[in-house]
Motif scaffolding. Structure first.
Motif, PDB file in Angstrom:
ATOM      1  N   ALA A 109      -5.091  10.900   2.765  1.00  0.00           N
ATOM      2  CA  ALA A 109      -4.410  10.733   1.479  1.00  0.00           C
ATOM      3  C   ALA A 109      -5.242   9.814   0.592  1.00  0.00           C
ATOM      4  O   ALA A 109      -6.206   9.190   1.058  1.00  0.00           O
ATOM      5  N   VAL A 110      -4.847   9.730  -0.664  1.00  0.00           N
ATOM      6  CA  VAL A 110      -5.359   8.674  -1.531  1.00  0.00           C
ATOM      7  C   VAL A 110      -4.435   7.465  -1.350  1.00  0.00           C
ATOM      8  O   VAL A 110      -3.212   7.605  -1.473  1.00  0.00           O
ATOM      9  N   TYR A 111      -5.013   6.334  -1.057  1.00  0.00           N
ATOM     10  CA  TYR A 111      -4.256   5.109  -0.816  1.00  0.00           C
ATOM     11  C   TYR A 111      -4.325   4.221  -2.054  1.00  0.00           C
ATOM     12  O   TYR A 111      -5.405   3.947  -2.576  1.00  0.00           O
ATOM     13  N   TYR A 112      -3.148   3.784  -2.500  1.00  0.00           N
ATOM     14  CA  TYR A 112      -3.035   2.967  -3.707  1.00  0.00           C
ATOM     15  C   TYR A 112      -2.486   1.590  -3.363  1.00  0.00           C
ATOM     16  O   TYR A 112      -1.523   1.457  -2.600  1.00  0.00           O
ATOM     17  N   CYS A 113      -3.069   0.594  -3.979  1.00  0.00           N
ATOM     18  CA  CYS A 113      -2.580  -0.768  -3.873  1.00  0.00           C
ATOM     19  C   CYS A 113      -1.579  -1.027  -5.003  1.00  0.00           C
ATOM     20  O   CYS A 113      -1.748  -0.516  -6.119  1.00  0.00           O
ATOM     21  N   GLY A 129      -3.595  -0.064  -8.336  1.00  0.00           N
ATOM     22  CA  GLY A 129      -5.026   0.159  -8.279  1.00  0.00           C
ATOM     23  C   GLY A 129      -5.353   1.605  -8.595  1.00  0.00           C
ATOM     24  O   GLY A 129      -4.463   2.435  -8.802  1.00  0.00           O
ATOM     25  N   GLN A 130      -6.651   1.914  -8.603  1.00  0.00           N
ATOM     26  CA  GLN A 130      -7.104   3.250  -8.986  1.00  0.00           C
ATOM     27  C   GLN A 130      -7.051   4.231  -7.815  1.00  0.00           C
ATOM     28  O   GLN A 130      -7.150   5.438  -8.028  1.00  0.00           O
ATOM     29  N   TRP A 188       0.853  -1.193   0.000  1.00  0.00           N
ATOM     30  CA  TRP A 188       0.000   0.000   0.000  1.00  0.00           C
ATOM     31  C   TRP A 188       0.884   1.236   0.000  1.00  0.00           C
ATOM     32  O   TRP A 188       1.854   1.322   0.761  1.00  0.00           O
ATOM     33  N   TYR A 189       0.529   2.181  -0.852  1.00  0.00           N
ATOM     34  CA  TYR A 189       1.174   3.478  -0.918  1.00  0.00           C
ATOM     35  C   TYR A 189       0.107   4.530  -0.672  1.00  0.00           C
ATOM     36  O   TYR A 189      -1.084   4.264  -0.763  1.00  0.00           O
ATOM     37  N   ARG A 190       0.550   5.737  -0.379  1.00  0.00           N
ATOM     38  CA  ARG A 190      -0.408   6.829  -0.229  1.00  0.00           C
ATOM     39  C   ARG A 190       0.201   8.114  -0.782  1.00  0.00           C
ATOM     40  O   ARG A 190       1.425   8.275  -0.818  1.00  0.00           O
ATOM     41  N   GLN A 191      -0.694   8.991  -1.208  1.00  0.00           N
ATOM     42  CA  GLN A 191      -0.267  10.286  -1.734  1.00  0.00           C
ATOM     43  C   GLN A 191      -1.204  11.355  -1.214  1.00  0.00           C
ATOM     44  O   GLN A 191      -2.402  11.348  -1.514  1.00  0.00           O
ATOM     45  N   ALA A 192      -0.649  12.262  -0.432  1.00  0.00           N
ATOM     46  CA  ALA A 192      -1.402  13.405   0.083  1.00  0.00           C
ATOM     47  C   ALA A 192      -1.254  14.563  -0.896  1.00  0.00           C
ATOM     48  O   ALA A 192      -0.290  14.618  -1.669  1.00  0.00           O
ATOM     49  N   PRO A 193      -2.187  15.510  -0.873  1.00  0.00           N
ATOM     50  CA  PRO A 193      -2.108  16.650  -1.788  1.00  0.00           C
ATOM     51  C   PRO A 193      -0.782  17.387  -1.665  1.00  0.00           C
ATOM     52  O   PRO A 193      -0.337  17.711  -0.554  1.00  0.00           O
ATOM     53  N   GLY A 194      -0.126  17.619  -2.794  1.00  0.00           N
ATOM     54  CA  GLY A 194       1.123  18.353  -2.805  1.00  0.00           C
ATOM     55  C   GLY A 194       2.337  17.560  -2.360  1.00  0.00           C
ATOM     56  O   GLY A 194       3.438  18.113  -2.250  1.00  0.00           O
ATOM     57  N   LYS A 195       2.152  16.256  -2.121  1.00  0.00           N
ATOM     58  CA  LYS A 195       3.261  15.434  -1.665  1.00  0.00           C
ATOM     59  C   LYS A 195       3.495  14.266  -2.618  1.00  0.00           C
ATOM     60  O   LYS A 195       2.630  13.918  -3.415  1.00  0.00           O
ATOM     61  N   GLN A 196       4.682  13.682  -2.505  1.00  0.00           N
ATOM     62  CA  GLN A 196       4.996  12.531  -3.333  1.00  0.00           C
ATOM     63  C   GLN A 196       4.337  11.272  -2.775  1.00  0.00           C
ATOM     64  O   GLN A 196       4.040  11.181  -1.575  1.00  0.00           O
ATOM     65  N   ARG A 197       4.126  10.318  -3.670  1.00  0.00           N
ATOM     66  CA  ARG A 197       3.592   9.027  -3.231  1.00  0.00           C
ATOM     67  C   ARG A 197       4.637   8.330  -2.358  1.00  0.00           C
ATOM     68  O   ARG A 197       5.827   8.313  -2.693  1.00  0.00           O
ATOM     69  N   GLU A 198       4.176   7.749  -1.255  1.00  0.00           N
ATOM     70  CA  GLU A 198       5.095   7.096  -0.329  1.00  0.00           C
ATOM     71  C   GLU A 198       4.594   5.699   0.043  1.00  0.00           C
ATOM     72  O   GLU A 198       3.384   5.442   0.063  1.00  0.00           O
ATOM     73  N   LEU A 199       5.553   4.823   0.332  1.00  0.00           N
ATOM     74  CA  LEU A 199       5.206   3.475   0.771  1.00  0.00           C
ATOM     75  C   LEU A 199       4.668   3.521   2.191  1.00  0.00           C
ATOM     76  O   LEU A 199       5.275   4.127   3.078  1.00  0.00           O
ATOM     77  N   VAL A 200       3.533   2.879   2.398  1.00  0.00           N
ATOM     78  CA  VAL A 200       2.947   2.757   3.727  1.00  0.00           C
ATOM     79  C   VAL A 200       3.330   1.408   4.345  1.00  0.00           C
ATOM     80  O   VAL A 200       3.809   1.344   5.469  1.00  0.00           O
ATOM     81  N   ALA A 201       3.097   0.340   3.584  1.00  0.00           N
ATOM     82  CA  ALA A 201       3.398  -1.005   4.083  1.00  0.00           C
ATOM     83  C   ALA A 201       3.518  -1.952   2.903  1.00  0.00           C
ATOM     84  O   ALA A 201       2.856  -1.768   1.885  1.00  0.00           O
ATOM     85  N   GLY A 202       4.369  -2.966   3.060  1.00  0.00           N
ATOM     86  CA  GLY A 202       4.525  -3.983   2.035  1.00  0.00           C
ATOM     87  C   GLY A 202       4.522  -5.352   2.665  1.00  0.00           C
ATOM     88  O   GLY A 202       4.809  -5.504   3.863  1.00  0.00           O
ATOM     89  N   ILE A 203       4.179  -6.367   1.859  1.00  0.00           N
ATOM     90  CA  ILE A 203       4.140  -7.733   2.370  1.00  0.00           C
ATOM     91  C   ILE A 203       4.538  -8.692   1.265  1.00  0.00           C
ATOM     92  O   ILE A 203       4.116  -8.557   0.112  1.00  0.00           O
ATOM     93  N   THR A 204       5.387  -9.655   1.623  1.00  0.00           N
ATOM     94  CA  THR A 204       5.803 -10.654   0.652  1.00  0.00           C
ATOM     95  C   THR A 204       4.746 -11.750   0.550  1.00  0.00           C
ATOM     96  O   THR A 204       3.820 -11.817   1.368  1.00  0.00           O
ATOM     97  N   ARG A 205       4.901 -12.626  -0.430  1.00  0.00           N
ATOM     98  CA  ARG A 205       3.959 -13.728  -0.582  1.00  0.00           C
ATOM     99  C   ARG A 205       3.973 -14.630   0.660  1.00  0.00           C
ATOM    100  O   ARG A 205       2.944 -15.180   1.041  1.00  0.00           O
ATOM    101  N   GLY A 206       5.128 -14.701   1.295  1.00  0.00           N
ATOM    102  CA  GLY A 206       5.259 -15.528   2.499  1.00  0.00           C
ATOM    103  C   GLY A 206       4.751 -14.863   3.766  1.00  0.00           C
ATOM    104  O   GLY A 206       4.703 -15.505   4.824  1.00  0.00           O
TER     105      GLY A 206
END
Length: 121
Positions: free
Chosen positions: A91-95, A112-113, A36-54
Motif C-alpha cells: 500500500a501507500v503509507y501516509y503519516c 505526509g505525501q 500511520w495510515y495506508r491505502q491499497a489500490p481500490g481500497k479506502q485509507r485505513e489506520l495502521v497504528a497511532g501513538i499519543t504524545r505520551g
C-alpha cells in the motif's frame, strides 16, 4: 507552514522488514497524536497504528504483533517498524499528525505525501 516528510518505503520480499520514518517541520509549537495510515489500490485509507504524545499506542488487528509504532518527541518524528511483511501489506503509507502551530494558534491535522511499500517475491 507545517510539513510532514516520510521515508523508508521500498520493495521487500514476504517475511521481510522495513522501517518507515516521518518527520514534522515548520511552525510547530507541539505535536500531539501521530499515526500511520495506508491505502491499497481500490481500497479506502485505513489506520495502521497511532501513538499519543505520551507514547500510548494502538494498532489495527491486521498488524498487531508485527508492526511497532514509536516516536521521538525531540525530533518531531514518528516511526513504523514493520516485520513479517505480507503481500497484503502492500500500500501507500501516509503519516498523520495533529499539530499545534504557533502561526495559526490552533491544532490542525496534517498529512505526509505518502511512501510506497510493496511486498512481493
Amino acid at each position: 507552514q507545517v510539513q510532514l516528510v516520510e521515508s523508508g518505503g521500498d520493495l521487500v520480499q514476504p517475511g521481510g522488514s522495513l522501517r518507515l520514518s516521518c518527520a514534522a517541520s515548520g511552525s510547530i509549537f507541539s505535536v500531539n497524536d501521530m499515526g500511520w495510515y495506508r491505502q491499497a489500490p481500490g481500497k479506502q485509507r485505513e489506520l495502521v497504528a497511532g501513538i499519543t504524545r505520551g507514547g500510548s499506542a494502538n494498532y489495527a488487528d491486521s498488524v498487531k504483533g508485527r508492526f511497532t509504532i514509536s516516536r521521538d518527541n525531540a525530533k518531531n518524528t514518528v516511526y513504523l517498524q514493520m516485520n513479517s511483511l505480507k503481500p497484503e501489506d502492500t500500500a501507500v503509507y501516509y503519516c498523520n499528525a495533529a499539530i499545534f502551530s504557533y502561526k495559526t494558534l490552533r491544532t490542525e491535522n496534517f498529512w505526509g505525501q505518502g511512501t510506497q511499500v510493496t511486498v512481493s517475491s
